[in-house]
Design an enzyme around this catalytic site. Structure first.
Site, PDB file in Angstrom:
ATOM      1  N   ASP A 104       0.832  -1.203   0.000  1.00  0.00           N
ATOM      2  CA  ASP A 104       0.000   0.000   0.000  1.00  0.00           C
ATOM      3  C   ASP A 104       0.872   1.260   0.000  1.00  0.00           C
ATOM      4  OD1 ASP A 104      -2.772   1.008   0.353  1.00  0.00           O
ATOM      5  OD2 ASP A 104      -1.971   1.838   2.214  1.00  0.00           O
ATOM      6  N   GLU A 122       1.753  -0.692  -4.883  1.00  0.00           N
ATOM      7  CA  GLU A 122       0.768   0.336  -5.255  1.00  0.00           C
ATOM      8  C   GLU A 122       1.579   1.603  -5.533  1.00  0.00           C
ATOM      9  OE1 GLU A 122      -3.136   2.878  -3.910  1.00  0.00           O
ATOM     10  OE2 GLU A 122      -1.514   2.537  -2.517  1.00  0.00           O
TER      11      GLU A 122
HETATM   12  C1  NOJ Z   1      -4.488   2.951  -0.897  1.00  0.00           C
HETATM   13  C2  NOJ Z   1      -5.580   1.985  -0.586  1.00  0.00           C
HETATM   14  O1  NOJ Z   1      -5.837   1.220  -1.732  1.00  0.00           O
HETATM   15  C3  NOJ Z   1      -6.764   2.808  -0.134  1.00  0.00           C
HETATM   16  O2  NOJ Z   1      -7.930   2.044  -0.039  1.00  0.00           O
HETATM   17  C4  NOJ Z   1      -6.404   3.455   1.161  1.00  0.00           C
HETATM   18  O3  NOJ Z   1      -7.441   4.337   1.553  1.00  0.00           O
HETATM   19  C5  NOJ Z   1      -5.103   4.246   1.061  1.00  0.00           C
HETATM   20  N1  NOJ Z   1      -4.098   3.564   0.325  1.00  0.00           N
HETATM   21  C6  NOJ Z   1      -4.548   4.520   2.418  1.00  0.00           C
HETATM   22  O4  NOJ Z   1      -4.071   3.316   2.990  1.00  0.00           O
END
Ligand code: NOJ
Ligand code: CA
Length: 525
Positions: free
Chosen positions: A199, A263
């Protein structure tokens, strides 16, 4: 040798919405285990499960309160082990979601950090004194807008939260944080996890001097312009690569090596490329310019061509059309037109690299119209209808029962079901012309044709409104984004899969005719 993930199809499961086995309206780990046969039938290589840890759910699991546990709503560690065992039996790899940028403010580490400036975990988080006027230490804004700092009255310092105020950012300059995360990775790797989706991968480490971000200019991405600043000092810092190399090395100690899927929410493809390092950082980096691009031939061809030339030679691109943060592709890209959604599936599965399907993509599930009083995501509550993440997080429809095969018929699920007309797994399995069968056949074709698996990408000349490309020497993918028929020349072979399934198996001798919004994969001779 290509590793398992190099041409894989990975399926993202949003655990609260996959399948509910104890009829509390919330999907759970046992529900995932019970439906792994669906993923095996579909032919995917593995699954990534969004966070499963204990969490106050301010951000639905992305605010972790214990990195070593399972949220009681979802089950237990034993349920997790059972999931891994069944996945192994079916030959499916399991990726978890690692949330290293921040923890919940309810995490015992942060509760301790708040106790005082000399608390044991104080330096595990990013603290700073107020600016001379008493305001926040610098101008950084949260990814969800508003200041990224909140004052902790008791200790007189601000803490950093790049997302919600409920999510405190870790201080990745602190070696104890690094060591603790090594333990977290190892804990799950030892339990049989094949890797992690990471993440906010690009943001975990911040400028040591906490310098102000510069104002955004018209050259910056639209979202940065909206926030008013370019994230120069709180994103994509050079030191993030040290952390990624460390995790890659840790994963390499396992057999098979564990995989890191980032991500990498960046719009600059050079930045995206940097996260692969010299084949010593991420193996896989999610491509947001593609996901958030416009659905037309020029825009998507442009992103793919530029990605193909920008990524390092050995790197595997990663393509996805949806996730739990954006509107589903059949709605966002395809205006809920099933013909476009089918073409999009052919496009996605015809690209070189790793594909990530979001649960329901295989059914071409559109967004759910969630009534305002049922919204549960704070971002959706604050920003709907401009942003509505709940619309893409609603329970999977397994069959046509009242409980959709997701839960008992009498149970109201945590988020409402989508429109029944969008179809369920059972309906679509009975219909060979469904999006589900199309997806499955495309995945099978990737397995069957070595060119589709690993062949290089090369754009093929095509009329306006059509994007076509060759994979290696022996496969051609052509997607007609236009409402009118058209044709490509110089194509000899056999249509293997078309969105118009009546054409599967049709020979092509020189001229490949494409119907309106038709997409095809041709085995070239
Ligand atoms: C990306 C995640 O996919 C999302 O759902 C989240 O709100 C943010 N990062 C913060 O962790
Ligand atoms: Ca449940």
């Amino acid at each position: 040798m290509t590793e398992w993930w190099g041409d894989a199809v990975v399926y993202q499961v949003y655990p609260r919405s996959f399948a509910d086995t104890n009829n509390d309206g919330i999907g759970d780990l046992a529900g995932i285990t019970a439906h792994l046969d669906h993923l095996a039938w579909l032919g995917v290589d593995g699954l990534w499960i969004s966070p499963v840890h204990p969490s106050p759910n301010a951000d639905w699991g992305y605010d972790v309160a214990d990195y070593f546990g399972v949220h009681p709503d979802l089950g237990t560690l034993d349920d997790f082990d059972a999931l891994i065992e069944e996945a192994d039996r079916l030959g499916l790899r399991v990726l978890l979601d690692l949330v290293p940028n921040h923890s919940s403010v309810q995490h015992p580490w942060f509760l301790d950090a708040r106790r005082g400036r000399d608390a044991a975990h104080r330096d595990w988080y990013v603290w700073a004194d107020p600016s001379p006027d008493g305001g926040p230490p610098n101008n950084w804004v949260s990814s969800f807008f508003g200041p990224a700092w909140s004052l902790d009255e008791r200790t007189g310092q601000y803490f950093l939260h790049s997302f919600l105020v409920d999510q405190a950012d870790f201080n990745w300059w602190n070696d104890d944080v690094r060591d603790e995360f090594d333990r977290i990775l190892a804990f799950w790797f030892d339990r049989g996890v094949a890797g992690f989706r990471i993440d906010v991968c690009h943001m975990i480490i911040k400028d040591r001097l906490l310098r102000d971000n510069p104002p955004a200019t018209t050259a910056d991405h639209f979202m940065d312009q909206l926030r008013g600043q370019r994230p120069e000092y709180n994103s994509c810092r050079p030191e993030v690569h040290d952390v990624l190399r460390r995790w890659r090395a840790l994963g390499a100690r396992y057999d098979p090596p564990r995989v890191l899927l980032g991500e990498t929410y960046v719009f600059d493809l050079d930045q995206l490329a940097s996260f692969y390092g010299h084949d010593d950082e991420l193996q896989l980096a999610l491509n947001f310019p593609f996901l958030l691009g416009d659905f037309n031939a020029d825009a998507l061809r442009d992103v793919v061509e530029r990605t193909e030339v920008t990524l390092p030679g050995e790197a595997t691109p990663v393509w996805t059309m949806g996730n739990h943060d954006v509107s589903r592709f059949p709605t966002r890209w395809c205006g809920d037109d099933p013909r476009r959604a089918r073409a999009a599936l052919v496009m996605l599965l015809g690209l070189r690299g790793t594909t990530v399907l979001y649960y329901g993509d295989e059914l071409a599930t559109p967004d759910t119209n969630v009534p305002v009083d049922r919204l549960v995501d704070p971002v959706s509550v604050r920003y709907h209808p401009v942003a509505n993440r709940d619309a893409a997080r609603t329970p999977m429809r397994w069959n046509a029962d009242r409980g959709a095969g997701f839960t008992a018929d009498s149970v109201d699920p945590w988020l409402p079901f989508g429109d029944a007309a969008a179809g369920s797994v059972a309906d679509q399995r009975d219909n060979p012309d469904s999006a589900l069968h199309l997806t499955r056949d495309l995945i099978a074709l990737r397995r069957e044709l070595p060119a589709l698996r690993a062949g290089r990408y090369e754009t093929w000349p095509a009329p306006a409104g059509v994007w076509a490309w060759r994979r290696g020497d022996s496969a051609l993918v052509a997607v007609n984004f236009a409402e009118t028929s058209t044709a490509l020349n110089g194509v000899d072979g056999t249509v293997r899969v078309s969105t118009d399934r009546a054409r599967d198996g049709e020979p092509v001798g020189g001229r490949l005719v494409l119907g309106p919004l038709e997409a095809v994969i041709v085995a070239l001779t």
